[in-house]
Write a protein that holds these residues in place. Structure first.
Motif, PDB file in Angstrom:
ATOM      1  N   SER A  50      32.712 -68.537  92.184  1.00  0.00           N
ATOM      2  CA  SER A  50      33.870 -67.633  92.182  1.00  0.00           C
ATOM      3  C   SER A  50      33.433 -66.178  92.127  1.00  0.00           C
ATOM      4  CB  SER A  50      34.781 -67.946  90.989  1.00  0.00           C
ATOM      5  OG  SER A  50      35.337 -69.246  91.122  1.00  0.00           O
ATOM      6  N   PHE A  98      32.052 -65.186  95.568  1.00  0.00           N
ATOM      7  CA  PHE A  98      33.119 -65.064  96.560  1.00  0.00           C
ATOM      8  C   PHE A  98      33.927 -63.789  96.331  1.00  0.00           C
ATOM      9  CE2 PHE A  98      37.390 -66.073  98.228  1.00  0.00           C
ATOM     10  CZ  PHE A  98      37.038 -66.322  99.555  1.00  0.00           C
ATOM     11  N   GLU A  99      34.215 -63.491  95.091  1.00  0.00           N
ATOM     12  CA  GLU A  99      34.963 -62.267  94.781  1.00  0.00           C
ATOM     13  C   GLU A  99      34.147 -61.020  95.114  1.00  0.00           C
ATOM     14  OE1 GLU A  99      36.154 -62.685  90.734  1.00  0.00           O
ATOM     15  OE2 GLU A  99      37.575 -64.296  91.161  1.00  0.00           O
ATOM     16  N   GLN A 103      34.562 -60.477  98.717  1.00  0.00           N
ATOM     17  CA  GLN A 103      35.918 -60.027  99.016  1.00  0.00           C
ATOM     18  C   GLN A 103      36.108 -58.526  98.778  1.00  0.00           C
ATOM     19  OE1 GLN A 103      38.070 -62.910 100.577  1.00  0.00           O
ATOM     20  NE2 GLN A 103      39.375 -62.562  98.816  1.00  0.00           N
ATOM     21  N   GLU A 142      38.335 -59.072 102.741  1.00  0.00           N
ATOM     22  CA  GLU A 142      39.182 -60.128 102.192  1.00  0.00           C
ATOM     23  C   GLU A 142      39.478 -61.131 103.296  1.00  0.00           C
ATOM     24  OE1 GLU A 142      42.464 -57.748 100.495  1.00  0.00           O
ATOM     25  OE2 GLU A 142      41.865 -58.647  98.593  1.00  0.00           O
ATOM     26  N   ARG A 167      40.097 -68.734 105.170  1.00  0.00           N
ATOM     27  CA  ARG A 167      39.802 -69.520 103.958  1.00  0.00           C
ATOM     28  C   ARG A 167      39.871 -71.015 104.258  1.00  0.00           C
ATOM     29  NH1 ARG A 167      42.420 -66.612  98.622  1.00  0.00           N
ATOM     30  NH2 ARG A 167      42.037 -64.450  99.232  1.00  0.00           N
ATOM     31  N   LEU A 197      36.741 -71.926 106.144  1.00  0.00           N
ATOM     32  CA  LEU A 197      35.592 -71.969 105.239  1.00  0.00           C
ATOM     33  C   LEU A 197      35.597 -73.256 104.421  1.00  0.00           C
ATOM     34  CD1 LEU A 197      33.137 -70.705 103.827  1.00  0.00           C
ATOM     35  CD2 LEU A 197      34.731 -69.451 102.340  1.00  0.00           C
ATOM     36  N   VAL A 198      36.747 -73.596 103.874  1.00  0.00           N
ATOM     37  CA  VAL A 198      36.858 -74.809 103.054  1.00  0.00           C
ATOM     38  C   VAL A 198      36.603 -76.057 103.896  1.00  0.00           C
ATOM     39  CG1 VAL A 198      38.507 -76.241 101.787  1.00  0.00           C
ATOM     40  CG2 VAL A 198      38.327 -73.792 101.293  1.00  0.00           C
ATOM     41  N   PHE A 205      34.549 -75.609  94.072  1.00  0.00           N
ATOM     42  CA  PHE A 205      34.501 -74.247  94.593  1.00  0.00           C
ATOM     43  C   PHE A 205      35.596 -74.024  95.631  1.00  0.00           C
ATOM     44  CE2 PHE A 205      32.103 -71.235  97.565  1.00  0.00           C
ATOM     45  CZ  PHE A 205      32.550 -70.103  96.900  1.00  0.00           C
ATOM     46  N   CYS A 206      35.806 -75.010  96.483  1.00  0.00           N
ATOM     47  CA  CYS A 206      36.842 -74.898  97.516  1.00  0.00           C
ATOM     48  C   CYS A 206      38.237 -74.793  96.888  1.00  0.00           C
ATOM     49  CB  CYS A 206      36.780 -76.099  98.453  1.00  0.00           C
ATOM     50  SG  CYS A 206      35.355 -76.064  99.583  1.00  0.00           S
ATOM     51  N   ASP A 225      38.927 -73.342  94.139  1.00  0.00           N
ATOM     52  CA  ASP A 225      39.045 -71.961  93.648  1.00  0.00           C
ATOM     53  C   ASP A 225      39.313 -70.991  94.797  1.00  0.00           C
ATOM     54  OD1 ASP A 225      38.587 -72.858  91.089  1.00  0.00           O
ATOM     55  OD2 ASP A 225      36.440 -72.414  91.128  1.00  0.00           O
ATOM     56  N   ILE A 226      38.658 -71.202  95.930  1.00  0.00           N
ATOM     57  CA  ILE A 226      38.850 -70.318  97.091  1.00  0.00           C
ATOM     58  C   ILE A 226      40.312 -70.311  97.524  1.00  0.00           C
ATOM     59  CG2 ILE A 226      38.350 -70.034  99.557  1.00  0.00           C
ATOM     60  CD1 ILE A 226      35.515 -71.004  98.963  1.00  0.00           C
TER      61      ILE A 226
END
Length: 351
Positions: free
Chosen positions: A259, A262-263, A266, A270, A276, A279-280, A325-326, A328-329
């Motif tokens: 997280s 990824f942030e 971003q 973004e 997203r 990516l997932v 992780f996905c 959270d994305i």
């Protein structure tokens, strides 16, 4: 004076740089060249003439755009940036350290640097239904083919009179892997539907093989990326998926680590909703498990059952990390949608 490593004579190549080595050490594709003029890195790789031209263009274009954190290339005495010799292409760089002088997190630095490159090269492409349709169909067909092979191996394993430890381990996680595959395909359909709905697609310059292994540090301690031989214009998701699928294998990886990284990305760009989902979908499909089955079929004579099982279990564990992780994305707030939020730059020749 030594001009060879593992029986290969690098003298004729180094002569193009007026460089006369006192010693050459083999570090895989990179050769550490020590001379009175200093210490250099000679990279040995395979590239076509077209790939060489693109590689040099990428390095020069990044410099023009104000990005100077690429490990620099030294020109030959004739002004060329690559030397062709036999079946290989060579280029010369300063010898930088793989270890930082200060307490840096290499993954954070990699994400920060690729975020800057993506931000500098970001471009909204003219939407092409044909390109999106082709990408969707190609990936879906590839994944369904992979899935079929995984199902076939499960059936073969169940018919075994004496099941191997690898097959037993695989079967115990098979249904979980199939759920991941189906979820990846659903997310790919979500990407496809939103692309058609929003009629948009963004591209950036992708490194192509992004990982912390491709981050080095100058003598001043500054981070530099290298190995842009596979750079390509594509969705930013390409770099991120490649990076995160490798990063989750690290023993220090946690859900919070993902997280945070990824942030950090971003802050530069973004990702849109459809990016997203793409990516997932890339990360969720159990491609590493399929690769383990291929290795079991093709190389089991070269590896013990314990080695094969350990590799499989590590990949299954990594897929669990990816699944978290996905989640959270997709749970993070989406960016605002101003009318003109994209980089207004050059057209097709932006890079």
């Amino acid at each position: 004076m030594s001009t060879s490593s593992e029986g290969i004579n690098y003298g004729p190549v180094l002569f193009q740089y007026d460089l006369y080595p006192e010693k050459i050490e083999d570090h895989g594709q990179a050769k550490k060249v020590m001379s009175r003029r200093g210490t250099f890195a000679l990279k040995e790789t395979s590239m076509t003439e077209e790939e060489q031209e693109w590689f040099i263009h990428v390095i020069q274009r990044l410099s023009e755009l104000g990005y100077h954190q690429v490990v620099p290339l030294y020109p030959t005495k004739h002004g060329d940036y690559v030397v062709r010799s036999g079946n290989y292409t060579y280029y010369l760089m300063p010898w930088f350290s793989a270890e930082p002088r200060y307490e840096y997190d290499k993954d954070e630095l990699v994400i920060h640097e690729i975020g800057k490159i993506h931000q500098l090269t970001l471009k909204e492409q003219d939407f092409s239904q044909e390109v999106v349709d082709y990408s969707f169909q190609y990936l879906m067909q590839r994944w369904e083919s992979r899935q079929l092979e995984m199902e076939r191996f499960a059936e073969e394993s169940e018919r075994m009179t004496y099941m191997s430890p690898f097959a037993l381990t695989y079967l115990s996680h098979f249904h979980q892997m199939m759920r991941l595959a189906e979820d990846a395909k659903r997310k790919l359909r979500d990407w496809y539907d939103i692309c058609h709905s929003e009629q948009r697609y963004r591209s950036v310059l992708c490194h192509g093989q992004l990982s912390s292994q491709h981050l080095l540090f100058s003598h001043m301690g500054e981070p530099h990326l290298l190995n842009f031989e596979r750079a390509v214009l594509d969705t930013p998701v390409r770099d991120l998926a490649y990076f995160f699928r490798k990063a989750v294998h690290q023993p220090t990886w946690t859900r919070e680590t993902g997280s945070k990284l990824f942030e950090l990305y971003q802050r530069h760009i973004e990702l849109s909703e459809e990016e997203r989902y793409l990516l997932v979908s890339y990360m969720s499909f159990p491609e590493p498990i399929f690769s383990s089955i291929e290795m079991y079929h093709n190389q089991r004579g070269q590896h013990s059952q314990i080695e094969l099982v350990n590799r499989l279990e590590k990949r299954i564990s990594a897929m669990r990390h990816i699944r978290e992780f996905c989640d959270d994305i997709l749970s993070l707030p989406l960016p605002a949608k101003p009318e003109d939020e994209f980089f207004e730059g050059e057209k097709e020749d932006h890079m």
